[in-house]
Design an enzyme around this catalytic site. Sequence first.
Site, short mmCIF file in Angstrom:
data_model
loop_
_atom_site.label_atom_id
_atom_site.label_comp_id
_atom_site.label_asym_id
_atom_site.label_seq_id
_atom_site.Cartn_x
_atom_site.Cartn_y
_atom_site.Cartn_z
N ARG A 43 0.52 6.43 7.76
CA ARG A 43 0.58 6.54 6.30
C ARG A 43 0.00 7.86 5.78
O ARG A 43 0.39 8.36 4.74
CB ARG A 43 -0.30 5.46 5.66
CG ARG A 43 0.32 4.13 5.50
CD ARG A 43 -0.55 3.28 4.59
NE ARG A 43 -0.46 1.86 4.90
CZ ARG A 43 0.55 1.09 4.55
NH1 ARG A 43 1.54 1.58 3.87
NH2 ARG A 43 0.56 -0.19 4.88
N GLU B 150 7.30 2.51 -6.36
CA GLU B 150 7.49 1.94 -5.02
C GLU B 150 7.80 3.08 -4.04
O GLU B 150 8.33 4.13 -4.43
CB GLU B 150 8.64 0.92 -5.11
CG GLU B 150 9.14 0.31 -3.83
CD GLU B 150 8.17 -0.60 -3.10
OE1 GLU B 150 7.05 -0.14 -2.81
OE2 GLU B 150 8.55 -1.73 -2.75
N ASP B 151 7.46 2.88 -2.78
CA ASP B 151 7.69 3.94 -1.79
C ASP B 151 9.16 4.10 -1.43
O ASP B 151 9.68 5.21 -1.42
CB ASP B 151 6.84 3.70 -0.52
CG ASP B 151 7.03 2.31 0.09
OD1 ASP B 151 7.82 1.50 -0.46
OD2 ASP B 151 6.37 2.02 1.11
N PHE C 241 14.45 4.95 10.07
CA PHE C 241 13.11 4.47 9.74
C PHE C 241 12.17 5.66 9.61
O PHE C 241 12.09 6.50 10.50
CB PHE C 241 12.60 3.49 10.80
CG PHE C 241 11.48 2.65 10.27
CD1 PHE C 241 11.74 1.51 9.53
CD2 PHE C 241 10.15 3.02 10.48
CE1 PHE C 241 10.71 0.75 8.99
CE2 PHE C 241 9.12 2.27 9.96
CZ PHE C 241 9.39 1.12 9.22
N VAL C 242 11.50 5.73 8.47
CA VAL C 242 10.64 6.88 8.20
C VAL C 242 9.19 6.45 7.93
O VAL C 242 8.95 5.32 7.49
CB VAL C 242 11.16 7.73 7.02
CG1 VAL C 242 12.46 8.42 7.36
CG2 VAL C 242 11.31 6.89 5.76
N LYS D 214 17.58 4.33 0.45
CA LYS D 214 18.56 4.32 1.55
C LYS D 214 19.81 3.61 1.05
O LYS D 214 19.94 2.39 1.20
CB LYS D 214 18.00 3.49 2.73
CG LYS D 214 16.93 4.14 3.54
CD LYS D 214 16.60 3.19 4.71
CE LYS D 214 15.36 3.60 5.42
NZ LYS D 214 14.92 2.57 6.40
N ASP E 221 4.22 3.41 6.36
CA ASP E 221 3.61 3.15 7.66
C ASP E 221 4.61 2.51 8.63
O ASP E 221 5.68 2.07 8.24
CB ASP E 221 2.44 2.18 7.51
CG ASP E 221 2.91 0.76 7.23
OD1 ASP E 221 3.80 0.60 6.36
OD2 ASP E 221 2.43 -0.17 7.89
N ASP F 118 15.14 -0.08 0.30
CA ASP F 118 15.97 -0.24 1.49
C ASP F 118 17.16 -1.13 1.10
O ASP F 118 18.17 -0.64 0.61
CB ASP F 118 15.07 -0.85 2.58
CG ASP F 118 15.73 -0.95 3.93
OD1 ASP F 118 16.67 -0.19 4.18
OD2 ASP F 118 15.30 -1.78 4.75
N LYS G 196 0.82 -1.19 0.00
CA LYS G 196 0.00 0.00 0.00
C LYS G 196 0.86 1.25 0.00
O LYS G 196 0.36 2.36 -0.19
CB LYS G 196 -0.87 0.01 1.27
CG LYS G 196 -1.72 -1.22 1.44
CD LYS G 196 -2.39 -1.22 2.84
CE LYS G 196 -3.12 -2.54 3.05
NZ LYS G 196 -3.50 -2.74 4.45
N GLY G 197 2.14 1.07 0.27
CA GLY G 197 3.04 2.20 0.51
C GLY G 197 3.11 3.23 -0.60
O GLY G 197 3.35 4.40 -0.33
P1 5GP Z 1 13.83 -3.86 0.65
O1 5GP Z 1 13.55 -5.16 -0.02
O2 5GP Z 1 14.31 -2.78 -0.30
O3 5GP Z 1 14.79 -4.03 1.80
O4 5GP Z 1 12.48 -3.47 1.34
C1 5GP Z 1 11.69 -2.44 0.95
C2 5GP Z 1 10.47 -2.41 1.84
O5 5GP Z 1 10.82 -2.32 3.23
C3 5GP Z 1 9.66 -1.17 1.55
O6 5GP Z 1 8.73 -1.39 0.51
C4 5GP Z 1 9.00 -0.91 2.89
O7 5GP Z 1 7.83 -1.67 3.01
C5 5GP Z 1 9.98 -1.41 3.92
N1 5GP Z 1 10.82 -0.32 4.49
C6 5GP Z 1 12.16 -0.20 4.40
N2 5GP Z 1 12.60 0.91 5.02
C7 5GP Z 1 11.50 1.52 5.50
C8 5GP Z 1 11.30 2.75 6.24
O8 5GP Z 1 12.20 3.52 6.59
N3 5GP Z 1 10.01 3.05 6.55
C9 5GP Z 1 8.96 2.26 6.21
N4 5GP Z 1 7.74 2.66 6.58
N5 5GP Z 1 9.11 1.10 5.51
C10 5GP Z 1 10.37 0.75 5.16
#
Ligand code: 5GP
Length: 183
Positions: free
Chosen positions: A171, A105-106, A158-159, A137, A165, A109, A47-48
């Site tokens: 959110r 995508e939001d 963490f944001v 990040k 969310d 990470d 949902k992000g």
């Molecule tokens: P990745 O596979 O890139 O490690 O994971 C990405 C997902 O981790 C994002 O779609 C999100 O759901 C979650 N995520 C990673 N960092 C954050 C953050 O700082 N805040 C939030 N709300 N979600 C995050």
Amino acid sequence: MNDTADNYRLDRVTISKDAIRVRVSELASEIEREFRGREVIMTGVLKGAVIFMSDLAREIGPSVDVRMDFIAVSSYGNSSTSSGVVKIIKDMDVYAEDKNIILVEDIMDTGLTLSYLTEMFTARRPKNFKICVLLEKPERKKADVVIDYKGFTIPDEFVVGYGLDYAGKWRHLPDIWRVTDKG
Ligand code: 5GP
């Protein structure tokens, strides 16, 4: 992080809604320049990405034939650490083959989720496959993913807010906030 938001509180705004508005409009202009006269299926990851994609789509003028679609994913295993193995909970409504797809995508990470999704989408043989991410990040990066349109680079914090969310909370906030441990 704990499973409840109760142990965390909003610390401070790290990206204001005004800064977001300016950057979203710049990204929309880039997409407009690249896809003028063509159809694009903006595919948001639920949902992000919902709030970001809604704003982004509205900034793209009628010169691009914008369609909207969504996918929903969940990662296997622990929810706070990405394993990179993604389960598709909801797929696109249309076939991606021969289409111009922009995956929205939001946040990136570790990049493991987007790396998995890139492989999945590429196998569907779209005409074009682009990735648009609001936040990245880089310090946490584990997988090489090419981001075509990026909003902001942020430190390893963490944001929440603007679609992001924590345990379902925050959110709806128009700014992006850093959260911190209450203790
Ligand atoms: P990745 O596979 O890139 O490690 O994971 C990405 C997902 O981790 C994002 O779609 C999100 O759901 C979650 N995520 C990673 N960092 C954050 C953050 O700082 N805040 C939030 N709300 N979600 C995050």
